[in-house]
Scaffold this motif. Structure first.
Motif, PDB file in Angstrom:
ATOM      1  N   GLY A 386       0.812  -1.214   0.000  1.00  0.00           N
ATOM      2  CA  GLY A 386       0.000   0.000   0.000  1.00  0.00           C
ATOM      3  C   GLY A 386       0.845   1.263   0.000  1.00  0.00           C
ATOM      4  O   GLY A 386       0.572   2.209  -0.740  1.00  0.00           O
ATOM      5  N   ALA A 387       1.886   1.282   0.825  1.00  0.00           N
ATOM      6  CA  ALA A 387       2.762   2.456   0.888  1.00  0.00           C
ATOM      7  C   ALA A 387       3.548   2.599  -0.415  1.00  0.00           C
ATOM      8  O   ALA A 387       3.745   3.708  -0.920  1.00  0.00           O
ATOM      9  N   ALA A 388       3.993   1.466  -0.980  1.00  0.00           N
ATOM     10  CA  ALA A 388       4.755   1.524  -2.233  1.00  0.00           C
ATOM     11  C   ALA A 388       3.884   2.087  -3.353  1.00  0.00           C
ATOM     12  O   ALA A 388       4.359   2.839  -4.209  1.00  0.00           O
ATOM     13  N   GLU A 389       2.599   1.744  -3.316  1.00  0.00           N
ATOM     14  CA  GLU A 389       1.676   2.234  -4.350  1.00  0.00           C
ATOM     15  C   GLU A 389       1.639   3.768  -4.363  1.00  0.00           C
ATOM     16  O   GLU A 389       1.536   4.391  -5.416  1.00  0.00           O
ATOM     17  N   LEU A 390       1.745   4.328  -3.180  1.00  0.00           N
ATOM     18  CA  LEU A 390       1.778   5.795  -3.056  1.00  0.00           C
ATOM     19  C   LEU A 390       3.016   6.362  -3.765  1.00  0.00           C
ATOM     20  O   LEU A 390       2.947   7.359  -4.475  1.00  0.00           O
ATOM     21  N   ALA A 391       4.143   5.670  -3.570  1.00  0.00           N
ATOM     22  CA  ALA A 391       5.389   6.125  -4.192  1.00  0.00           C
ATOM     23  C   ALA A 391       5.378   5.900  -5.707  1.00  0.00           C
ATOM     24  O   ALA A 391       5.951   6.679  -6.460  1.00  0.00           O
ATOM     25  N   PHE A 392       4.716   4.824  -6.148  1.00  0.00           N
ATOM     26  CA  PHE A 392       4.671   4.518  -7.584  1.00  0.00           C
ATOM     27  C   PHE A 392       3.672   5.392  -8.345  1.00  0.00           C
ATOM     28  O   PHE A 392       3.714   5.462  -9.576  1.00  0.00           O
ATOM     29  N   ALA A 393       2.742   6.019  -7.630  1.00  0.00           N
ATOM     30  CA  ALA A 393       1.623   6.705  -8.292  1.00  0.00           C
ATOM     31  C   ALA A 393       2.052   7.694  -9.380  1.00  0.00           C
ATOM     32  O   ALA A 393       1.521   7.643 -10.491  1.00  0.00           O
ATOM     33  N   PRO A 394       3.044   8.587  -9.123  1.00  0.00           N
ATOM     34  CA  PRO A 394       3.415   9.534 -10.186  1.00  0.00           C
ATOM     35  C   PRO A 394       3.992   8.831 -11.418  1.00  0.00           C
ATOM     36  O   PRO A 394       3.721   9.235 -12.545  1.00  0.00           O
TER      37      PRO A 394
END
Ligand SMILES: [Zn+2]
Length: 411
Positions: A386-394
Motif C-alpha cells: 500500500g505504501a509503495a503504491e503511493l510512491a509509484f503513483a506519479p
C-alpha cells in the motif's frame, strides 16, 4: 514547450495516457502477452508494440518468453513490470518501524522490522535511514528507487505529508515526509495506513474488480478504515475521511483517547484478544495460530462450552460491536464488500459466518443484500504494498515523465 503545436500536445497526452494504461495493467495484473494487452486496452497491435517498446526502453517493463509457470498455449512473449524498479515502504508503529522494498511487479523483495517502543518521529526517521543504509548494497546492485511511501497510523495531510495526529505514537503536527526526505534524499509521500491498505486490497487483494468497498484494519494501536466509492478512495477534504475506529458502537462504553465514549476501537481491540489468549504480542499470522490452537477456529458456538470458552466469549463480544460499525458502514455506503484486515481478519476466521449473520440481521435489507464480508488477502505484505503504491503513483500516471526519479539510484 514553446513551438509545440496543439496537435503535438494532444498526441503527447494520448501517448501518456496509453503508456500509463499499459504500465498500470501489467503492474496490477502481472505479466500479459501483447495480444492480452491489445484486448484489455482496446488499442491495436501496432500501437501496443510501440508502447511496449517505449516502456522497455524506459526500463519499466521486461518482455520475456513465458516460462513453465505461465499460461499454457501462449507462445508469445509476456510483458511484465520490471522488478528492478522499486519503491521503499515505511510503516512506523507503536512497537516497531518496518521498512520494505517493493518491486513495480508488486513483490515485496525485502522487509525489515526494527523493534522500537513508541518511536518519536525523529527516531522513526533515524531507524528508517539506518535500515535503508543497510539495504543499500542490494538496492545498488539491481534497483532503481522511485521514492518512498509511508503508511502512518494516524491523520496525515496528504498534500505535504505532515502527520497531524498519530495518537498512539503521540505525534502531533510532525512534518514526517519532509524530515525523511532530508535524511535520505528521495521523494517521500505519506498517507493514512488504512487508506493505503484499502487501496492495496482493491488493486491486489480481496477487492479486485470491486468498485465499492469499506476496509477495516485492526492493528496494535487501534482500528483504521478506508472507504472506496465508485472505484475512488474517499479522502475527505484534507485526507482524514474514514475514521470508523472513532464511531460510536457502545453508548455505555469506556472513554476513548479521542475524548468520546464507546468508540469502536475501545470496544474491539487486539489487546483484549491477546489477553484472553495469554499473549503479549502477535502479528496477524501468529494470532491465527493462537486462535486455532485455542480451539476457537471451529466457530464460536462450538468453542463456547470448551476450555476455550473464554476465548470464544471474547470473540463473540468483539464481533457484536464490530457488527454495529459494519452495519453503519453498510447503511451509509452500500458497499459490495467489507474487507477486514489485521486482528479483525483473525476474528472472522475464528468465527466463520458470524459477523455476516449479525450484520444481515440489523442492516437495512436493501443496503445489505448484496454485501460480502471477506478477509484481507495481502497479510503482512499489505502496508508495504500500500505504501509503495503511493510512491509509484506519479510514475504510473506518467511513465515517460522526466520529473519521475527513474534511475535515481541510492548512493
Ligand atoms: Zn475515539
Amino acid at each position: 514547450m514553446t513551438g509545440r503545436s496543439a496537435r503535438g500536445n494532444n498526441l503527447d497526452t494520448v501517448r501518456q495516457h496509453n503508456l500509463s494504461a499499459v504500465l498500470g495493467l501489467v503492474h496490477r495484473t502481472g505479466p500479459l502477452s501483447r495480444s492480452q494487452l491489445t484486448r484489455e486496452t482496446g488499442l491495436n497491435r501496432s500501437t501496443i508494440a510501440a508502447l511496449v517498446g517505449e516502456l522497455v526502453e524506459l526500463g519499466l517493463v521486461l518482455e520475456s518468453e513465458p516460462g513453465a509457470n505461465n499460461r499454457v498455449g501462449r507462445p508469445s512473449p509476456v510483458v511484465g513490470a520490471h522488478p528492478g524498479v522499486v519503491a521503499l515502504a515505511i510503516n512506523p508503529e507503536i512497537d516497531a518501524v518496518t521498512v520494505g522494498v517493493v518491486g513495480l511487479d508488486g513483490v515485496v523483495q525485502h522487509r525489515v522490522r526494527y523493534a522500537a517502543e513508541i518511536p518519536t518521529a525523529l527516531e522513526a526517521v533515524a531507524i528508517s535511514k539506518a535500515v535503508i543504509d543497510g539495504l543499500r548494497p542490494q538496492l545498488k546492485a539491481s534497483s532503481r528507487v522511485i521514492g518512498v511511501g509511508v503508511a502512518v497510523p494516524g491523520l496525515v495531510r496528504e498534500a505535504d505529508g505532515v502527520v497531524r495526529l498519530a495518537p498512539h505514537l503521540a505525534w502531533l503536527d510532525e512534518p514526517f515526509a519532509q524530515q525523511l526526505h532530508e535524511a535520505i534524499g528521495l521523494p517521500v509521500s505519506a498517507a493514512n495506513d488504512a487508506n493505503l491498505g484499502a487501496n492495496a486490497e482493491r488493486i491486489f487483494g480481496a477487492g479486485r474488480e470491486v468498485t465499492d468497498l469499506v476496509y477495516l484494519n485492526g492493528g496494535a494501536s487501534g482500528i483504521g478504515a478506508g472507504v472506496i466509492v465508485g472505484g475512488t478512495p474517499l479522502a475527505g477534504f484534507s485526507g482524514y475521511a474514514g475514521e470508523f475506529g472513532h464511531t460510536l458502537v457502545n453508548s455505555a462504553g469506556v472513554r476513548c483517547h479521542c475524548g468520546a465514549i464507546g468508540c469502536l476501537e475501545t470496544e474491539v481491540n487486539q489487546r483484549s484478544l491477546l489477553k484472553v489468549l495469554g499473549l503479549d504480542s502477535a502479528d496477524a499470522d501468529e494470532l491465527d495460530r493462537a486462535l486455532a490452537a485455542a480451539g476457537a477456529a471451529g466457530g464460536s458456538a462450538g468453542g463456547a462450552g470448551s476450555a476455550s470458552g473464554a476465548v470464544a466469549a471474547e470473540i463473540e463480544r468483539q464481533l457484536g460491536f464490530l457488527a454495529v460499525a459494519v452495519r453503519n458502514a453498510t447503511n451509509v455506503f452500500n458497499p459490495q464488500l467489507i474487507v477486514l484486515g489485521g486482528f479483525l481478519g483473525a476474528l472472522i476466521t475464528a468465527a466463520p459466518g458470524r459477523l455476516q449473520e449479525l450484520v444481515s440481521g440489523t442492516a437495512l435489507k436493501a443496503s445489505g443484500e448484496s454485501l460480502r464480508i471477506a478477509r484481507a488477502e495481502l497479510g503482512s505484505r499489505l502496508l508495504m504494498v500500500g505504501a509503495a503504491e503511493l510512491a509509484f503513483a506519479p510514475l504510473l500516471a506518467d511513465p515517460a515523465s522526466g520529473d519521475v526519479r527513474v534511475g535515481g539510484t541510492v548512493h
